[in-house]
Design a protein around this motif. Sequence first.
Motif, mmCIF file in Angstrom:
data_model
loop_
_atom_site.group_PDB
_atom_site.id
_atom_site.type_symbol
_atom_site.label_atom_id
_atom_site.label_comp_id
_atom_site.label_asym_id
_atom_site.label_seq_id
_atom_site.Cartn_x
_atom_site.Cartn_y
_atom_site.Cartn_z
ATOM 1 N N ALA A 177 0.838 -1.186 0.000
ATOM 2 C CA ALA A 177 0.000 0.000 0.000
ATOM 3 C C ALA A 177 0.882 1.247 0.000
ATOM 4 C CB ALA A 177 -0.919 -0.008 1.219
ATOM 5 N N GLY A 178 0.290 2.364 -0.328
ATOM 6 C CA GLY A 178 1.010 3.624 -0.303
ATOM 7 C C GLY A 178 1.810 3.871 -1.563
ATOM 8 N N PRO A 179 2.471 5.016 -1.641
ATOM 9 C CA PRO A 179 3.231 5.383 -2.844
ATOM 10 C C PRO A 179 4.366 4.406 -3.150
ATOM 11 C CG PRO A 179 2.897 7.287 -1.418
ATOM 12 C CD PRO A 179 2.474 6.089 -0.629
ATOM 13 N N ALA A 180 4.692 4.291 -4.430
ATOM 14 C CA ALA A 180 5.822 3.463 -4.853
ATOM 15 C C ALA A 180 7.021 4.362 -5.148
ATOM 16 C CB ALA A 180 5.446 2.665 -6.100
ATOM 17 N N ARG A 181 8.200 3.799 -4.977
ATOM 18 C CA ARG A 181 9.420 4.511 -5.351
ATOM 19 C C ARG A 181 9.975 3.924 -6.639
ATOM 20 N NH1 ARG A 181 13.690 4.003 -0.909
ATOM 21 N NH2 ARG A 181 13.171 1.808 -1.286
ATOM 22 N N ILE A 182 10.626 4.752 -7.424
ATOM 23 C CA ILE A 182 11.224 4.262 -8.665
ATOM 24 C C ILE A 182 12.197 3.123 -8.368
ATOM 25 C CG2 ILE A 182 12.859 4.882 -10.499
ATOM 26 C CD1 ILE A 182 11.449 7.533 -10.773
ATOM 27 N N ALA A 183 12.920 3.218 -7.272
ATOM 28 C CA ALA A 183 13.901 2.191 -6.925
ATOM 29 C C ALA A 183 13.250 0.845 -6.645
ATOM 30 C CB ALA A 183 14.714 2.634 -5.709
ATOM 31 N N ASP A 184 11.951 0.848 -6.304
ATOM 32 C CA ASP A 184 11.263 -0.399 -5.967
ATOM 33 C C ASP A 184 10.662 -1.107 -7.183
ATOM 34 O OD1 ASP A 184 11.831 0.081 -3.309
ATOM 35 O OD2 ASP A 184 9.942 1.153 -2.962
ATOM 36 N N ILE A 185 10.674 -0.469 -8.341
ATOM 37 C CA ILE A 185 10.034 -1.043 -9.523
ATOM 38 C C ILE A 185 10.946 -2.096 -10.147
ATOM 39 C CG2 ILE A 185 9.094 -0.556 -11.818
ATOM 40 C CD1 ILE A 185 8.442 2.265 -10.816
ATOM 41 N N ASP A 186 10.444 -3.305 -10.262
ATOM 42 C CA ASP A 186 11.217 -4.429 -10.808
ATOM 43 C C ASP A 186 11.190 -4.374 -12.333
ATOM 44 O OD1 ASP A 186 12.401 -6.796 -11.525
ATOM 45 O OD2 ASP A 186 10.880 -8.097 -10.607
ATOM 46 N N ILE A 191 6.192 -3.416 -17.929
ATOM 47 C CA ILE A 191 5.796 -3.253 -19.336
ATOM 48 C C ILE A 191 5.735 -1.766 -19.637
ATOM 49 C CG2 ILE A 191 4.076 -3.747 -21.101
ATOM 50 C CD1 ILE A 191 3.025 -5.992 -19.381
ATOM 51 N N LEU A 192 6.368 -1.362 -20.739
ATOM 52 C CA LEU A 192 6.363 0.033 -21.165
ATOM 53 C C LEU A 192 5.866 0.142 -22.602
ATOM 54 C CD1 LEU A 192 9.845 1.191 -19.829
ATOM 55 C CD2 LEU A 192 7.610 1.803 -18.872
ATOM 56 N N THR A 193 5.474 1.346 -22.987
ATOM 57 C CA THR A 193 5.238 1.613 -24.405
ATOM 58 C C THR A 193 6.588 1.681 -25.105
ATOM 59 O OG1 THR A 193 5.228 3.990 -23.948
ATOM 60 C CG2 THR A 193 3.093 2.861 -23.989
ATOM 61 N N THR A 194 6.576 1.625 -26.432
ATOM 62 C CA THR A 194 7.827 1.578 -27.180
ATOM 63 C C THR A 194 8.562 2.908 -27.113
ATOM 64 O OG1 THR A 194 6.635 2.125 -29.207
ATOM 65 C CG2 THR A 194 7.033 -0.195 -28.769
#
Length: 325
Positions: A177-186, A191-194
């Motif tokens: 829960a709560g905000p995510a940090r960029i450092a926590d993103i696996d 998945i990203l757009t091109t």
Amino acid sequence: MELCEIKSFLAIADLGSISRAALRLGVPQPTLSRQISRLEQDLGAALLYRHGRGASLTDTGRQFREKVVPLIQDLERLRTEISARAGTDAGTVRLGIPQSVSRSIAASVAASFHRQCSPARLQLVEANSSTLAEWLADGEVDAAIFYEPHKAPHISVEPVFSEELFLITAAGPAQPAGPARIADIDPGRLILTTDGQGLRRSIEAAFDDAGRALDAAMEIDSIAAVKELIETEGFVGILPFGVVHREVEAGRLAARPILAGVPMTAELVVGTALSQPVTSATRQLLRIIGTEVSTFTARGILRGRARRMGTAAPTEERPARALHA
């Protein structure tokens, strides 16, 4: 030789397919084929080579296209100039919009335009920000919504929304829960757009500011496919809230703000071409976009800060800033 036949030919030339051109123009495929046959009979030469993958231009077809495109553009320019001087709302207004915005406000914008601006008609097309800017500069659309940072010649832009971006995951009690940090993103589940998409550029800028290289497991431009993979396969994505608000309300997806000192945002602008006059109907459309963005922000469907939009003026009067290459 009829104008509708020429426009049908140009649609096929652009799309490389009679069936796709029929869908874009909203006419039956046999009707489109008959129009092209009549045009070829009038000219006494074949313009298209039909094959299993679609249709290609013959040498004569390429020469014909080169000659008629400037003529059609001149006719469209004359139509909009006359309409602007007359102050009428007749004709068609073509709006380009990215998928991520279309999923939230497109239907409401279209419905409001239909109620308020009849007999003018709205033609709404989806594409990525780079393509929309090109279409705008070439006169293929009258107005477009797209993401900055973006540079293109001869385009006037006005900020419309500073849109917060969220880490999108499948819903469930195990999700933090709560905000995510960029450092926590696996990156192995991201998945990203091109590369080169407007939304992707905003995400890249935020990762650069955080001192982290942007990497992803997959690059997919279909919003529907991204949401399905997040929900069913455990991947994560970075998207505006408006894209997923229905799934979040239904308890299928979860959205967490992303913090990197400040919330991660993407700047949306509306653009018009400096080389084209802005008709009365287009000005009304721009006002509707601003109103709908404010309404959807107040309802919590869009998350971020709505910008106060001014009234677009004709090309020779408007003060909006231009983006130059």
